[in-house]
Design a protein around this motif. Structure first.
Motif, PDB file in Angstrom:
ATOM      1  N   HIS A 145      -8.284   2.303  -4.334  1.00 22.08           N
ATOM      2  CA  HIS A 145      -8.470   0.886  -4.610  1.00 22.08           C
ATOM      3  C   HIS A 145      -7.830   0.551  -5.961  1.00 22.08           C
ATOM      4  O   HIS A 145      -8.491   0.332  -6.971  1.00 22.08           O
ATOM      5  CB  HIS A 145      -9.956   0.538  -4.614  1.00 22.08           C
ATOM      6  CG  HIS A 145     -10.612   0.791  -3.292  1.00 22.08           C
ATOM      7  ND1 HIS A 145     -11.975   0.712  -3.108  1.00 22.08           N
ATOM      8  CD2 HIS A 145     -10.080   1.106  -2.076  1.00 22.08           C
ATOM      9  CE1 HIS A 145     -12.258   0.981  -1.833  1.00 22.08           C
ATOM     10  NE2 HIS A 145     -11.128   1.229  -1.205  1.00 22.08           N
ATOM     11  N   TYR A 146      -6.511   0.532  -5.909  1.00 14.58           N
ATOM     12  CA  TYR A 146      -5.723   0.372  -7.127  1.00 14.58           C
ATOM     13  C   TYR A 146      -4.394  -0.260  -6.731  1.00 14.58           C
ATOM     14  O   TYR A 146      -3.757   0.173  -5.778  1.00 14.58           O
ATOM     15  CB  TYR A 146      -5.497   1.746  -7.773  1.00 14.58           C
ATOM     16  CG  TYR A 146      -4.532   1.745  -8.944  1.00 14.58           C
ATOM     17  CD1 TYR A 146      -3.218   2.176  -8.781  1.00 14.58           C
ATOM     18  CD2 TYR A 146      -4.932   1.351 -10.206  1.00 14.58           C
ATOM     19  CE1 TYR A 146      -2.322   2.185  -9.845  1.00 14.58           C
ATOM     20  CE2 TYR A 146      -4.064   1.367 -11.281  1.00 14.58           C
ATOM     21  CZ  TYR A 146      -2.762   1.775 -11.092  1.00 14.58           C
ATOM     22  OH  TYR A 146      -1.891   1.781 -12.140  1.00 14.58           O
ATOM     23  N   GLU A 147      -3.987  -1.293  -7.433  1.00 12.69           N
ATOM     24  CA  GLU A 147      -2.735  -1.972  -7.113  1.00 12.69           C
ATOM     25  C   GLU A 147      -1.594  -1.407  -7.951  1.00 12.69           C
ATOM     26  O   GLU A 147      -1.736  -1.195  -9.155  1.00 12.69           O
ATOM     27  CB  GLU A 147      -2.858  -3.481  -7.360  1.00 12.69           C
ATOM     28  CG  GLU A 147      -3.773  -4.186  -6.364  1.00 12.69           C
ATOM     29  CD  GLU A 147      -3.725  -5.694  -6.519  1.00 12.69           C
ATOM     30  OE1 GLU A 147      -2.839  -6.190  -7.251  1.00 12.69           O
ATOM     31  OE2 GLU A 147      -4.574  -6.364  -5.915  1.00 12.69           O
ATOM     32  N   ASP A 205      -9.816   4.507   0.449  1.00 13.14           N
ATOM     33  CA  ASP A 205      -9.879   4.465   1.907  1.00 13.14           C
ATOM     34  C   ASP A 205      -9.098   5.665   2.429  1.00 13.14           C
ATOM     35  O   ASP A 205      -7.974   5.927   1.982  1.00 13.14           O
ATOM     36  CB  ASP A 205      -9.276   3.174   2.457  1.00 13.14           C
ATOM     37  CG  ASP A 205     -10.033   1.947   1.982  1.00 13.14           C
ATOM     38  OD1 ASP A 205     -11.275   1.993   1.969  1.00 13.14           O
ATOM     39  OD2 ASP A 205      -9.380   0.944   1.615  1.00 13.14           O
ATOM     40  N   SER A 221       0.800  -1.225   0.000  1.00  9.60           N
ATOM     41  CA  SER A 221       0.000   0.000   0.000  1.00  9.60           C
ATOM     42  C   SER A 221       0.831   1.273   0.000  1.00  9.60           C
ATOM     43  O   SER A 221       0.309   2.358  -0.224  1.00  9.60           O
ATOM     44  CB  SER A 221      -0.909   0.010   1.231  1.00  9.60           C
ATOM     45  OG  SER A 221      -0.122  -0.041   2.418  1.00  9.60           O
TER      46      SER A 221
END
Length: 310
Positions: free
Chosen positions: A179-181, A295, A94
């Protein structure tokens, strides 16, 4: 002789814009918890991992908790048996120092279990050893602040020279985790091997300005110094919504915004809780407008670092 100990280690922001690979700070919002229990037979065993979605290894030579503790035991020349229970409070990959928090919490707990043979700052080399296993490189800009708290400067590694910097009152951080890798290897691969002299000079001035601002409690100087001309221009293009978020936060009272570690999490510094809350709301609106979930966490800067819970 105590049979068990539990410790918490906070999330961290590394690089801090201009401080690429040499600056980091800890935040209060979240972190990892590790419990270690003495067992009769020698050797380390990772018994339980919660909150990782089944992704982290149980093998002692690959798990950062066990690697960090083993490095400490090797330094002491001890063969002690410990069972390790890890509760992840940080998402993996993260940019919040997830592997660092696990290693640091494990060290704090194991150190207490052994009767506190090491001062907190002396645990840092063992945490760095764990980062080498997790990330392929022994950087200290996450483990340093997670262990010691506050802002930490890694002046040099040979020998290790770590400086804890002051934190002005009422300095808040907002973390935005979309929400992304983003693979760390990809984030590293876009960086340039050579830096123009002009950029090196600008970056040096900003690092010096940021440190001076922290010592003086000068929020305007901190704000002017939170600029990265070395890594951010290349990494930002990998992060959807980066420039839109940065523009929207200007009216919310942000001191500065940047990429936390290698991303995808962004950090934003502000003076006071109200502005941190306004930043959170403004960022959510931007991500919502581009159809990306996020988030959001905000808190004061953590000046305590890792600590034993029980």
């Amino acid at each position: 002789m105590i049979r068990s100990a539990k410790a918490f280690a906070p999330a961290t922001v590394a690089n801090v814009s201009c401080g690429f690979d040499i600056l980091g700070f800890a935040i209060d919002a979240m972190g990892d918890t590790v419990e270690v229990i003495r067992k009769d037979e020698p050797g380390l065993r990772v018994v339980s991992i919660e909150g990782d979605g089944g992704k982290l290894p149980f093998e002692a030579k690959k798990n950062t908790c066990a690697v960090a503790i083993q490095a400490m035991l090797d330094e002491m020349g001890l063969q002690v048996g410990m069972d390790i229970y890890l509760a992840k409070g940080l998402p993996l990959g993260s940019g919040m120092g997830s592997s660092a928090a696990s290693a640091v919490a494990a060290l704090a707990a194991a150190n207490r279990l052994l009767g506190d043979p090491f001062e907190k700052k002396d645990l840092l080399p063992f945490a760095i050893a764990a980062e080498k296993v997790a990330c392929g490189a022994g950087h200290a800009d996450n483990v340093g602040p997670s262990l010691l708290g506050g802002f930490v400067l890694i002046r040099d590694y040979h020998p290790l020279d770590v400086v804890k910097l002051p934190v002005p009152d009422d300095l808040y951080c907002t973390l935005l985790h979309p929400h992304y890798e983003l693979n760390t290897a990809d984030s590293r691969s876009v960086l340039r091997d050579k830096i123009p002299m002009k950029h090196a000079t600008i970056q040096s001035g900003n690092v010096a300005g940021l440190i001076a601002g922290l010592y003086e409690g000068n929020f305007e100087l901190i704000s002017r110094s939170l600029k990265d001309v070395i890594a951010e221009p290349y990494r930002a293009v990998l992060l959807p919504g980066f420039y839109e978020v940065r523009e929207s936060l200007k009216s919310a009272g942000v001191l500065g915004m940047g990429i936390s570690g290698s991303g995808p999490t962004l950090f934003a510094l502000s003076k006071g809780k109200e502005k941190a809350d306004a930043i959170s709301k403004a960022a959510k609106e931007v991500y919502s407008s581009i159809g990306l979930g996020v988030d959001v966490y905000f808190s004061e800067i953590n000046t305590k670092g890792a600590y034993v819970i029980e």
